[in-house]
Design a protein around this motif. Structure first.
Motif, PDB file in Angstrom:
ATOM      1  N   ASN A 236       5.784  10.307  -7.969  1.00  0.00           N
ATOM      2  CA  ASN A 236       5.556   9.391  -6.861  1.00  0.00           C
ATOM      3  C   ASN A 236       6.783   8.860  -6.132  1.00  0.00           C
ATOM      4  O   ASN A 236       6.766   8.685  -4.928  1.00  0.00           O
TER       5      ASN A 236
ATOM      6  N   SER B  21       5.287   6.156 -17.614  1.00  0.00           N
ATOM      7  CA  SER B  21       4.049   6.847 -17.268  1.00  0.00           C
ATOM      8  C   SER B  21       3.794   7.959 -18.275  1.00  0.00           C
ATOM      9  O   SER B  21       4.737   8.514 -18.843  1.00  0.00           O
TER      10      SER B  21
ATOM     11  N   PHE C 234       2.486   3.837  -9.007  1.00  0.00           N
ATOM     12  CA  PHE C 234       1.146   3.883  -9.596  1.00  0.00           C
ATOM     13  C   PHE C 234       0.114   3.513  -8.539  1.00  0.00           C
ATOM     14  O   PHE C 234      -0.416   2.397  -8.509  1.00  0.00           O
ATOM     15  N   LYS C 235      -0.133   4.486  -7.669  1.00  0.00           N
ATOM     16  CA  LYS C 235      -1.017   4.239  -6.515  1.00  0.00           C
ATOM     17  C   LYS C 235      -2.476   4.277  -6.907  1.00  0.00           C
ATOM     18  O   LYS C 235      -3.337   3.829  -6.170  1.00  0.00           O
ATOM     19  N   ASN C 236      -2.739   4.823  -8.077  1.00  0.00           N
ATOM     20  CA  ASN C 236      -4.116   4.980  -8.524  1.00  0.00           C
ATOM     21  C   ASN C 236      -4.565   3.746  -9.328  1.00  0.00           C
ATOM     22  O   ASN C 236      -4.943   3.837 -10.502  1.00  0.00           O
ATOM     23  N   GLY C 237      -4.447   2.573  -8.703  1.00  0.00           N
ATOM     24  CA  GLY C 237      -4.942   1.363  -9.366  1.00  0.00           C
ATOM     25  C   GLY C 237      -3.861   0.425  -9.875  1.00  0.00           C
ATOM     26  O   GLY C 237      -4.161  -0.523 -10.590  1.00  0.00           O
TER      27      GLY C 237
ATOM     28  N   ASP D 247      -3.736   1.875 -13.267  1.00  0.00           N
ATOM     29  CA  ASP D 247      -3.548   3.333 -13.140  1.00  0.00           C
ATOM     30  C   ASP D 247      -3.488   3.934 -14.551  1.00  0.00           C
ATOM     31  O   ASP D 247      -2.675   3.509 -15.379  1.00  0.00           O
TER      32      ASP D 247
ATOM     33  N   ASP E 261      -2.202   6.502 -15.587  1.00  0.00           N
ATOM     34  CA  ASP E 261      -0.914   7.130 -15.912  1.00  0.00           C
ATOM     35  C   ASP E 261       0.115   6.095 -16.399  1.00  0.00           C
ATOM     36  O   ASP E 261       1.086   6.451 -17.080  1.00  0.00           O
ATOM     37  N   TYR E 262      -0.106   4.846 -16.051  1.00  0.00           N
ATOM     38  CA  TYR E 262       0.851   3.786 -16.426  1.00  0.00           C
ATOM     39  C   TYR E 262       0.768   3.485 -17.923  1.00  0.00           C
ATOM     40  O   TYR E 262      -0.329   3.349 -18.477  1.00  0.00           O
TER      41      TYR E 262
END
Lengths: 155, 155
Positions: free
Chosen positions: A5, B70, B125-128, B132, B134-135
């Motif tokens: 990212n 991540s 961490f754009k997915n939440g 997220d 991945d975090y």
């Protein structure tokens, strides 16, 4: 971390493939590799990583790096068991970083010792200076690297 | 390196044994451990060391250190196979350095994620954001350390 990212604006503007891109990456990597201090990684007998800052005595591009060291140093003992090594450089922001993966070999020949010698090593090698039997040279040969998130092979 | 010979004037003036000496060493080590950036070491699947600079999210003395990371990061993958880790700090002259040896564990629980979160992680961490998947949080627990040439155990 966050390899998917976070990119600098430069990364955003450039296509991430092709010869020209890789040349640019290596050019940026080389700027970091010209720094005087490297963080040198080894693995000990219990499979635990170790890090030490070391002065770079000399280097050729991204391929080979030389360090003055001693046989009695912890790191040298690690490399006698496991020659796997990495060297790391960074500068300012955390993403301006280069890690090179390769092997570290220990040399005792006088020509290499002369090449890596500096006068401020005198206090460390009192038993004959450049001829002190504890003095040795570590030579790192890179196989591949990562500049920030970009992987590359060493030709 | 040169562990037998190079000492600062402070080392020369002090006896290198005893509780007081070790307290002083740990005090100096702690000053370095308070720095914001650590160089974090891992070992990959081919037994090759790796180094990465990471921001310290929080730490307790010399014992535990937390890092926002991540699941997809190279380093996290290393720790999933081999939890052995080191973290390294230095400051100015090459001998002002601290390396801590220990283990790195990966955590997903929300309290730890909140604790390690910073707003500048949003772009990674754009997915939440904090949710997220991945975090994750890396927790380093030290077993022993070296401040310059002096070894110590973590109580």
């Amino acid at each position: 971390m966050y390899k998917k990212n976070i990119f600098t604006s430069w990364f955003k503007k450039n296509k991430r493939t092709g010869r020209k891109f890789m040349e640019k990456i290596k050019e940026r990597a080389l700027k970091l590799a010209n720094k005087k201090i490297a963080f040198v990684g080894s693995v000990n007998e219990n499979n635990v990583p170790n890090i030490k800052a070391m002065s770079v005595a000399k280097h050729h591009g991204l391929e080979t790096f030389y360090f003055a060291s001693s046989h009695s140093a912890i790191k040298t003992e690690h490399y006698k068991r496991n020659f796997n090594a990495c060297i790391y450089f960074n500068d300012g922001p955390i993403y301006k970083e280069l890690v090179l993966e390769g092997i570290m070999k220990i040399f005792n020949d006088i020509e290499m010792k002369k090449m890596a010698w500096k006068n401020d090593l005198k206090s460390a090698f009192k038993n004959g200076g450049i001829h002190d039997p504890d003095y040795c040279v570590l030579k790192f040969t890179a196989k591949k690297g990562h500049y920030h998130t970009e992987a590359f092979e060493i030709d």
